[in-house]
Design a protein around this motif. Structure first.
Motif, short mmCIF file in Angstrom:
data_model
loop_
_atom_site.label_atom_id
_atom_site.label_comp_id
_atom_site.label_asym_id
_atom_site.label_seq_id
_atom_site.Cartn_x
_atom_site.Cartn_y
_atom_site.Cartn_z
N PRO A 1 -22.75 -14.73 -7.38
CA PRO A 1 -22.78 -14.46 -5.93
C PRO A 1 -24.14 -13.88 -5.56
O PRO A 1 -24.92 -13.52 -6.46
CB PRO A 1 -21.67 -13.43 -5.76
CG PRO A 1 -21.58 -12.73 -7.07
CD PRO A 1 -21.96 -13.74 -8.11
N ALA A 2 -24.43 -13.78 -4.26
CA ALA A 2 -25.72 -13.21 -3.84
C ALA A 2 -25.77 -11.71 -4.16
O ALA A 2 -26.81 -11.19 -4.56
CB ALA A 2 -25.92 -13.42 -2.34
N ALA A 3 -24.63 -11.05 -3.97
CA ALA A 3 -24.59 -9.60 -4.18
C ALA A 3 -23.27 -9.22 -4.81
O ALA A 3 -22.24 -9.82 -4.51
CB ALA A 3 -24.76 -8.89 -2.84
N PHE B 1 -15.95 -12.24 -1.25
CA PHE B 1 -15.52 -12.45 -2.63
C PHE B 1 -14.88 -11.13 -3.07
O PHE B 1 -15.46 -10.35 -3.81
CB PHE B 1 -16.73 -12.83 -3.48
CG PHE B 1 -16.46 -13.20 -4.91
CD1 PHE B 1 -15.18 -13.29 -5.44
CD2 PHE B 1 -17.54 -13.49 -5.74
CE1 PHE B 1 -14.97 -13.63 -6.76
CE2 PHE B 1 -17.34 -13.84 -7.08
CZ PHE B 1 -16.06 -13.92 -7.58
N ALA B 2 -13.68 -10.87 -2.52
CA ALA B 2 -12.99 -9.61 -2.82
C ALA B 2 -12.05 -9.81 -4.00
O ALA B 2 -11.28 -10.76 -4.02
CB ALA B 2 -12.21 -9.15 -1.60
N VAL B 3 -12.15 -8.94 -4.98
CA VAL B 3 -11.24 -8.98 -6.12
C VAL B 3 -10.50 -7.65 -6.14
O VAL B 3 -11.09 -6.61 -6.46
CB VAL B 3 -11.99 -9.20 -7.45
CG1 VAL B 3 -11.03 -9.25 -8.62
CG2 VAL B 3 -12.83 -10.47 -7.40
N LEU C 1 -19.47 -9.96 -3.73
CA LEU C 1 -18.34 -9.54 -4.56
C LEU C 1 -18.11 -8.04 -4.43
O LEU C 1 -19.05 -7.25 -4.57
CB LEU C 1 -18.59 -9.88 -6.03
CG LEU C 1 -17.50 -9.34 -6.94
CD1 LEU C 1 -16.71 -10.45 -7.57
CD2 LEU C 1 -18.03 -8.43 -8.00
N HIS C 2 -16.87 -7.67 -4.15
CA HIS C 2 -16.53 -6.25 -4.06
C HIS C 2 -15.04 -6.08 -4.35
O HIS C 2 -14.32 -7.08 -4.49
CB HIS C 2 -16.88 -5.71 -2.66
CG HIS C 2 -16.10 -6.36 -1.56
ND1 HIS C 2 -14.93 -5.86 -1.07
CD2 HIS C 2 -16.31 -7.53 -0.89
CE1 HIS C 2 -14.46 -6.66 -0.13
NE2 HIS C 2 -15.27 -7.69 0.00
N TRP C 3 -14.60 -4.83 -4.44
CA TRP C 3 -13.16 -4.60 -4.67
C TRP C 3 -12.58 -3.67 -3.59
O TRP C 3 -11.63 -2.95 -3.82
CB TRP C 3 -12.89 -4.07 -6.08
CG TRP C 3 -13.49 -2.74 -6.44
CD1 TRP C 3 -12.94 -1.52 -6.24
CD2 TRP C 3 -14.73 -2.50 -7.14
NE1 TRP C 3 -13.75 -0.52 -6.73
CE2 TRP C 3 -14.86 -1.10 -7.30
CE3 TRP C 3 -15.74 -3.32 -7.64
CZ2 TRP C 3 -15.96 -0.52 -7.94
CZ3 TRP C 3 -16.83 -2.75 -8.27
CH2 TRP C 3 -16.92 -1.37 -8.42
N TRP C 4 -13.18 -3.75 -2.41
CA TRP C 4 -12.75 -2.86 -1.34
C TRP C 4 -11.64 -3.49 -0.50
O TRP C 4 -11.89 -4.07 0.55
CB TRP C 4 -13.95 -2.48 -0.48
CG TRP C 4 -14.92 -1.61 -1.21
CD1 TRP C 4 -14.62 -0.71 -2.19
CD2 TRP C 4 -16.32 -1.53 -1.03
NE1 TRP C 4 -15.77 -0.07 -2.63
CE2 TRP C 4 -16.82 -0.56 -1.94
CE3 TRP C 4 -17.22 -2.18 -0.19
CZ2 TRP C 4 -18.16 -0.24 -2.02
CZ3 TRP C 4 -18.56 -1.85 -0.27
CH2 TRP C 4 -19.02 -0.89 -1.18
N THR C 5 -10.42 -3.33 -0.96
CA THR C 5 -9.29 -3.97 -0.29
C THR C 5 -8.27 -2.97 0.26
O THR C 5 -7.38 -3.35 1.00
CB THR C 5 -8.57 -4.94 -1.26
OG1 THR C 5 -8.22 -4.22 -2.44
CG2 THR C 5 -9.48 -6.10 -1.65
N ALA C 6 -8.37 -1.69 -0.10
CA ALA C 6 -7.45 -0.68 0.46
C ALA C 6 -7.88 -0.38 1.91
O ALA C 6 -8.98 -0.78 2.32
CB ALA C 6 -7.48 0.58 -0.38
N GLY C 7 -7.04 0.35 2.67
CA GLY C 7 -7.29 0.57 4.10
C GLY C 7 -8.70 1.00 4.48
O GLY C 7 -9.42 0.29 5.19
#
Ligand code: GAL
Length: 417
Positions: A83-85, A59-61, A30-36
């Protein structure tokens, strides 16, 4: 006889293939790294894990700052499906560990010598009751100002080093028809600007007392009033389309020269780099006004959740090992805009902004001017942080609210448990 042997060999081979396959696990991250720049950095993590033969389940939010990601994570863990991480930072790691849901990573940490490879200020955050429960990926510096040199040239302005100069530059940019300050619409963006003003106007000791210790008298002081007025004045140099805008779109305004500057952590540099821009030429990184001798740190880390499946546990440990490897720390941080958290790394492939950050990280750790970012979950428990963030944002967004009203709200918010 030969036939039997061959059959045996065949069976053994099949068994070994099965064993290898059983070793390969899946890691849901799980992370929130969706910008360029963020997405490029996340891709580096994915590739590193896949190179070990495991499967990456993304698992991007979306949502800068991670508030949405944290809400989704809570519901997943509550339903017994962690999630695992997951990208979790600062004091929140302790909060999750107290729930008993995080895995002990001490075997990996021992084998890979994490204690020796991390600054103590970081390893302390990664441990719960002395055991590693998370792996750190980087150090972001939050107190940065990003400027477009062309826009400044056009306005005849100079990149500011203190808040008085900041407003002089902002006026000049405005007169030249350029939006002085690129800003977006989420409360964490307001809070990021606020903490930069607090550090620049109030200084390190004020910052620590007010925003780390949450001392009520400091939160309700003439210095705080001054911080709040300065903060609000910044707003008058943002454009009317700021509400609702994502941070990376604000960065894009500076990249294109539509805006002169942005106050943002160095994940913004990841955007400039992803857009093919060069530091010192196409953009300038400068410490946020008045904060050259201090450093607001934000360490991204992955908390590792308890898992049942053995192959997935192995994959999770491989992920933790990979995260702390020098190769990954270099590749990831070149894309992310941050610096490696691992000590003793060569910085020759990094640009001057990163080199300055690295030198300042070490220097401020010695002088005591290395402070945790409250806006990015490093300084205080998450409940108090959320409440103060809301109060600060309400002040930013409410024209008739006075600094005195805001101080009263912030003092009350700081008591949230
Ligand atoms: C921060 C996070 C950074 C960056 C930023 C914007 O809180 O630590 O890695 O991605 O949010 O999304």
């Amino acid at each position: 006889m030969t036939k039997t042997l061959n059959l045996h060999a065949l069976a053994l081979g099949a068994l070994m293939t099965c064993a290898a396959a059983a070793q390969a696990g899946e890691v849901e991250v799980l992370h929130w790294w969706t910008a360029g720049g963020e997405a490029k950095a996340a891709a580096a993590l994915k590739a590193t894990l896949q190179a070990k033969g495991h499967t990456w389940k993304d698992f991007a939010v979306a949502g800068g700052g991670g508030d949405s990601a944290m809400t989704v994570l809570k519901s997943r863990v509550v339903s017994g499906n962690a999630p695992a991480a997951a990208q979790i930072k600062g004091p929140s790691l302790q909060e999750w560990a107290r729930e008993g849901v995080l895995a002990n990573m001490d075997d990996v940490a021992k084998a890979e010598k994490w204690d020796e490879s991390l600054p103590k200020v970081v390893s302390d955050i990664m441990k719960y009751k002395g055991n590693y429960i998370a792996a750190p990926v980087n150090v972001h510096r939050v107190n940065w100002l990003w400027a477009n040199p062309e826009a400044f040239k056009k306005a005849g302005a100079k990149v500011p080093t203190n808040w008085d100069e900041f407003f002089v530059a902002a006026e000049a940019l405005k007169k030249a028809g350029i939006t002085p300050v690129a800003h977006g619409g989420q409360n964490w963006q307001d809070f990021t600007t606020f903490e930069a003003v607090a550090l620049g106007v109030g200084g390190v000791e004020f910052y620590k007392k007010a925003l780390v210790q949450l001392d009520p008298a400091t939160l309700n002081s003439p210095t705080m009033e001054n911080v709040l007025s300065t903060f609000k004045k910044v707003k008058s140099y943002t454009d009317k389309n700021a509400p609702g805008r994502d941070w990376n779109l604000a960065t894009a305004m500076v990249i294109k020269g539509e805006a002169g500057m942005q106050i943002m952590g160095d994940w913004a540099k990841g955007e400039f780099i992803a857009a093919g821009k060069a530091p010192g030429k196409d953009f300038v990184c400068a410490p946020a006004p008045g904060t050259a001798k201090s450093f607001t740190f934000n360490v991204d880390s992955f908390a590792l959740f308890k898992l049942k499946n053995d192959a997935n546990v192995k994959a999770q440990k491989d992920l933790a090992t990979a995260i702390m490897s020098p190769e990954f720390q270099e590749l990831f941080n070149l894309n992310k805009g941050s610096i490696p958290v691992r000590l003793g790394m060569k910085m020759d492939k990094f640009d001057d902004c990163a080199k300055t950050s690295s030198a300042d990280f070490v220097a401020t750790a010695k002088t005591g001017a290395l402070v945790p970012s409250i806006a990015h979950g490093m300084a205080v428990p998450s409940a108090a942080e959320g409440a103060i963030k809301d109060a600060v944002s309400q002040f930013w967004n409410t024209d008739k609210m006075t600094p005195k009203d805001a101080m009263a709200k912030i003092v009350a918010a700081a008591k949230t448990k």
